[in-house]
Design a protein around this motif. Structure first.
Motif, mmCIF file in Angstrom:
data_model
loop_
_atom_site.group_PDB
_atom_site.id
_atom_site.type_symbol
_atom_site.label_atom_id
_atom_site.label_comp_id
_atom_site.label_asym_id
_atom_site.label_seq_id
_atom_site.Cartn_x
_atom_site.Cartn_y
_atom_site.Cartn_z
ATOM 1 N N VAL A 297 20.148 52.647 2.309
ATOM 2 C CA VAL A 297 19.476 52.015 3.443
ATOM 3 C C VAL A 297 19.397 52.949 4.642
ATOM 4 O O VAL A 297 20.234 53.828 4.827
ATOM 5 C CB VAL A 297 20.180 50.702 3.867
ATOM 6 C CG1 VAL A 297 20.123 49.687 2.770
ATOM 7 C CG2 VAL A 297 21.590 50.958 4.298
ATOM 8 N N ASN A 298 18.378 52.734 5.434
ATOM 9 C CA ASN A 298 18.196 53.494 6.646
ATOM 10 C C ASN A 298 18.963 52.803 7.770
ATOM 11 O O ASN A 298 18.786 51.618 8.016
ATOM 12 C CB ASN A 298 16.704 53.558 6.983
ATOM 13 C CG ASN A 298 16.407 54.556 8.064
ATOM 14 O OD1 ASN A 298 17.272 54.925 8.847
ATOM 15 N ND2 ASN A 298 15.170 54.998 8.120
ATOM 16 N N LEU A 299 19.800 53.516 8.448
ATOM 17 C CA LEU A 299 20.667 52.931 9.467
ATOM 18 C C LEU A 299 20.158 53.137 10.891
ATOM 19 O O LEU A 299 20.907 52.993 11.847
ATOM 20 C CB LEU A 299 22.075 53.513 9.335
ATOM 21 C CG LEU A 299 22.793 53.173 8.046
ATOM 22 C CD1 LEU A 299 24.135 53.893 7.992
ATOM 23 C CD2 LEU A 299 22.995 51.680 7.906
ATOM 24 N N TYR A 300 18.873 53.441 11.042
ATOM 25 C CA TYR A 300 18.366 53.700 12.385
ATOM 26 C C TYR A 300 18.472 52.465 13.284
ATOM 27 O O TYR A 300 18.839 52.584 14.446
ATOM 28 C CB TYR A 300 16.926 54.222 12.345
ATOM 29 C CG TYR A 300 15.888 53.160 12.084
ATOM 30 C CD1 TYR A 300 15.268 52.503 13.141
ATOM 31 C CD2 TYR A 300 15.523 52.816 10.782
ATOM 32 C CE1 TYR A 300 14.328 51.525 12.912
ATOM 33 C CE2 TYR A 300 14.593 51.840 10.548
ATOM 34 C CZ TYR A 300 13.988 51.196 11.615
ATOM 35 O OH TYR A 300 13.063 50.226 11.382
ATOM 36 N N LEU A 301 18.162 51.283 12.758
ATOM 37 C CA LEU A 301 18.224 50.078 13.580
ATOM 38 C C LEU A 301 19.671 49.760 13.968
ATOM 39 O O LEU A 301 19.952 49.427 15.121
ATOM 40 C CB LEU A 301 17.600 48.899 12.840
ATOM 41 C CG LEU A 301 17.498 47.602 13.641
ATOM 42 C CD1 LEU A 301 16.683 47.801 14.907
ATOM 43 C CD2 LEU A 301 16.895 46.512 12.794
ATOM 44 N N THR A 302 20.582 49.893 13.024
ATOM 45 C CA THR A 302 21.994 49.672 13.314
ATOM 46 C C THR A 302 22.487 50.651 14.383
ATOM 47 O O THR A 302 23.200 50.269 15.311
ATOM 48 C CB THR A 302 22.830 49.828 12.035
ATOM 49 O OG1 THR A 302 22.317 48.959 11.034
ATOM 50 C CG2 THR A 302 24.287 49.516 12.295
ATOM 51 N N THR A 303 22.077 51.900 14.262
ATOM 52 C CA THR A 303 22.472 52.913 15.231
ATOM 53 C C THR A 303 21.938 52.584 16.621
ATOM 54 O O THR A 303 22.654 52.685 17.624
ATOM 55 C CB THR A 303 21.967 54.300 14.793
ATOM 56 O OG1 THR A 303 22.424 54.566 13.474
ATOM 57 C CG2 THR A 303 22.454 55.387 15.733
ATOM 58 N N LEU A 304 20.679 52.166 16.693
ATOM 59 C CA LEU A 304 20.098 51.813 17.988
ATOM 60 C C LEU A 304 20.813 50.621 18.619
ATOM 61 O O LEU A 304 21.091 50.620 19.824
ATOM 62 C CB LEU A 304 18.613 51.506 17.827
ATOM 63 C CG LEU A 304 17.707 52.702 17.607
ATOM 64 C CD1 LEU A 304 16.280 52.225 17.339
ATOM 65 C CD2 LEU A 304 17.737 53.647 18.773
ATOM 66 N N ILE A 305 21.129 49.615 17.833
ATOM 67 C CA ILE A 305 21.823 48.437 18.360
ATOM 68 C C ILE A 305 23.203 48.819 18.884
ATOM 69 O O ILE A 305 23.621 48.366 19.952
ATOM 70 C CB ILE A 305 21.915 47.337 17.280
ATOM 71 C CG1 ILE A 305 20.531 46.771 17.005
ATOM 72 C CG2 ILE A 305 22.873 46.228 17.715
ATOM 73 C CD1 ILE A 305 20.467 45.839 15.814
ATOM 74 N N ILE A 306 23.907 49.658 18.151
ATOM 75 C CA ILE A 306 25.239 50.090 18.589
ATOM 76 C C ILE A 306 25.144 50.872 19.895
ATOM 77 O O ILE A 306 25.961 50.698 20.803
ATOM 78 C CB ILE A 306 25.926 50.916 17.488
ATOM 79 C CG1 ILE A 306 26.291 49.998 16.321
ATOM 80 C CG2 ILE A 306 27.168 51.616 18.019
ATOM 81 C CD1 ILE A 306 26.824 50.711 15.120
#
Length: 67
Positions: free
Chosen positions: A17-26
């Motif tokens: 999975v791509n974790l870009y959204l998780t990274t942005l939220i964090i």
């Protein structure tokens, strides 16, 4: 001929999975050290252990276990 092209084990979906959204939220909630952030709950329920046996996305394995 194809023996070198097939992986000996299945790559877990967590690694696909791509974790870009998780990274942005964090970053938005101002957590700057990703290594200290607790991404997943360390407990796994009985249903989750059964779901791990399927090589499917969680909603599909939940559907199979519902019957």
């Amino acid at each position: 001929m194809y023996m070198n092209e097939i992986l000996p084990t299945i790559v877990p979906n967590m690694q696909k999975v791509n974790l870009y959204l998780t990274t942005l939220i964090i970053k938005i909630i101002e957590i700057n050290d990703f290594l200290l952030f607790n991404f997943m709950d360390s407990t796994l329920l009985q249903v989750g252990r059964k779901m791990m046996e399927f090589s499917l996305e969680p909603p599909l394995s939940t559907m199979l276990l519902a019957n």
